[in-house]
Design a protein around this motif. Structure first.
Motif, short mmCIF file in Angstrom:
data_model
loop_
_atom_site.label_atom_id
_atom_site.label_comp_id
_atom_site.label_asym_id
_atom_site.label_seq_id
_atom_site.Cartn_x
_atom_site.Cartn_y
_atom_site.Cartn_z
N UNK A 155 0.81 -1.23 0.00
CA UNK A 155 0.00 0.00 0.00
C UNK A 155 0.84 1.27 0.00
N UNK A 156 0.31 2.28 -0.65
CA UNK A 156 0.90 3.62 -0.59
C UNK A 156 0.63 4.20 0.79
N UNK A 157 1.58 4.93 1.33
CA UNK A 157 1.38 5.65 2.59
C UNK A 157 1.42 7.14 2.31
N UNK A 158 0.39 7.83 2.80
CA UNK A 158 0.21 9.24 2.48
C UNK A 158 -0.38 9.92 3.71
N UNK A 159 0.19 11.06 4.13
CA UNK A 159 -0.41 11.78 5.25
C UNK A 159 -1.60 12.59 4.75
N UNK B 98 -7.61 3.03 5.80
CA UNK B 98 -7.25 2.22 4.65
C UNK B 98 -8.29 2.42 3.56
N UNK B 99 -7.82 2.78 2.35
CA UNK B 99 -8.70 2.97 1.20
C UNK B 99 -8.31 2.01 0.08
N UNK B 100 -9.33 1.44 -0.57
CA UNK B 100 -9.13 0.59 -1.73
C UNK B 100 -10.19 0.95 -2.76
N UNK B 101 -9.77 1.28 -3.97
CA UNK B 101 -10.71 1.65 -5.04
C UNK B 101 -11.62 2.81 -4.63
N UNK B 102 -11.06 3.78 -3.91
CA UNK B 102 -11.85 4.92 -3.47
C UNK B 102 -12.79 4.64 -2.32
N UNK C 269 -3.91 6.24 4.61
CA UNK C 269 -3.93 7.68 4.85
C UNK C 269 -3.68 7.93 6.33
N UNK C 270 -2.57 8.59 6.67
CA UNK C 270 -2.11 8.69 8.05
C UNK C 270 -2.14 10.12 8.58
N UNK D 58 -10.40 1.90 9.73
CA UNK D 58 -10.06 3.08 10.50
C UNK D 58 -9.27 2.62 11.72
N UNK D 59 -8.05 3.13 11.90
CA UNK D 59 -7.15 2.62 12.93
C UNK D 59 -6.63 3.74 13.82
N UNK D 60 -6.34 3.36 15.09
CA UNK D 60 -5.82 4.31 16.06
C UNK D 60 -4.66 3.73 16.85
N UNK D 61 -3.70 4.58 17.18
CA UNK D 61 -2.89 4.36 18.36
C UNK D 61 -3.78 4.81 19.50
#
Length: 348
Positions: free
Chosen positions: A164-168, A263-267, A237-238, A272-275
């Motif tokens: 996966x791409x990582x993007x802020x 996490x996004x796939x195909x738009x 997306x972070x 949805x994740x948290x520390x």
């Protein structure tokens, strides 16, 4: 004359859906195999809760718990198993996952259903980077379970085997909307509505005079960013602004942002994740603020689960994530509507 649609149990309609349902079973089995292989335990959480969650825009189904003496206590169908799962972390579980039926009122679209299946998992004493690796592994496991090389949604495709791409979020605002998101955030994460409002308006996004910062942020996400995420490969997306952090802790060294990723796939937003935030006082402050907003916008508010806040005080540092299982099945099978992958959709 309008002809009523065939019911889901009509033999012809059901025959069209059955391949999706069989694929769902294979994906669910692969999910369980993945987690048990990682040393997780599967927990079962109660649906009836004192509080269904305290996020502003979540709407719950309300009911009553009748005691033997006939007295009634308000209860809600949970919108997530999160509160109970975190109590289990406080009790001593270190790796757990839940496949829970959850309920959200007022949500019914091609990607939403009032009753759906949420996969949640938690790792005590581990960072949320471990969850990113889990997401990659689960995408591969789902693809292998149904024998596909590509995930698809409508006319979009993504390779579930690609890293996966990582993007802020800040990078996404700049790339897709030409907006400097950080300019609207103070050193402590406090938001400047006017700065973001003007930037969004200049970018051609429809904004209203009474929009608050969160309204504008959401509109930019929905109109300019989300449709372009997860194309060709998944996007993680972070670093969401702390005001959009829900139950996440601040990013170390930069309190403007939170340890949150989606996490996004195909738009499609898939997870949805948290520390996880473990500061009970800060969590209470956020809950009260969100319920104040809920009262202002919708004229209602939900109670706070005091047991949950007490449990936070002894909960270990942890990371946690919620993933829409139905959406994962849709992407892996190429289904175009969520009801295609549900055994028995809720009657409209």
């Amino acid at each position: 004359m309008n002809v009523p649609a065939s019911p889901w149990w009509d033999p012809g309609q059901y025959a069209d859906r059955r391949p999706f349902l069989l694929a769902r079973g294979r994906i669910t089995a692969a999910v369980r195999d993945f987690f048990t292989g990682q040393g997780f335990v599967e927990a079962e959480t109660p649906i009836l809760q004192v509080s269904p969650g305290n996020e502003t825009h979540l709407h719950a189904f309300a009911t009553s718990l009748i005691a033997p003496d006939g007295t009634a206590q308000p209860r809600y169908l949970h919108t997530s198993p999160e509160f109970t799962a975190k109590k289990l972390l406080a009790a001593g579980e270190e790796r757990l996952f839940v496949l829970a039926r959850v309920f959200r009122n007022g949500e019914r679209t091609g990607l939403h259903h009032p009753e759906f299946t949420m996969l949640e998992w938690y790792r005590a004493s581990e960072t949320y980077d471990a969850l990113m690796a889990d997401c990659s592994a689960l995408l591969r496991a789902a693809a292998e379970a149904v024998g596909t090389r590509m995930f698809r949604f409508r006319d979009l495709a993504a390779d579930p085997f690609a890293e996966p791409e990582r993007l802020t979020v800040t990078q996404a605002f700049e790339r897709y909307a030409s907006i400097d998101l950080a300019a609207s955030l103070g050193p402590d994460g406090r938001t400047d509505r006017d700065v973001l409002w003007r930037a969004a308006s200049a970018a051609g996004i429809r904004v209203a005079p009474d929009d608050v910062w969160a309204d504008v942020f959401t509109r930019v996400m929905v109109e300019k960013i989300e449709p372009f995420l997860g194309i060709g490969r998944a996007t993680i997306l972070t670093e969401y602004p702390i005001s959009e952090a829900a139950l996440a802790r601040p990013k170390p060294g930069d309190p403007r942002f939170a340890e949150r990723f989606e996490l996004y796939v195909c738009g499609v937003e898939l997870a949805n994740a948290f520390g996880e935030l473990t500061d009970a006082a800060e969590q209470r402050r956020r809950f009260l603020a969100w319920m104040g907003e809920k009262q202002r916008i919708y004229g209602e508010r939900y109670p706070i689960d005091e047991e949950f806040l007490t449990a936070l005080e002894s909960m270990p540092e942890a990371s946690g994530i919620a993933l829409g299982l139905d959406r994962l099945v849709m992407l892996a099978t190429g289904a175009s509507r969520i009801e295609q992958v549900l055994w028995a959709p809720v009657a409209p």
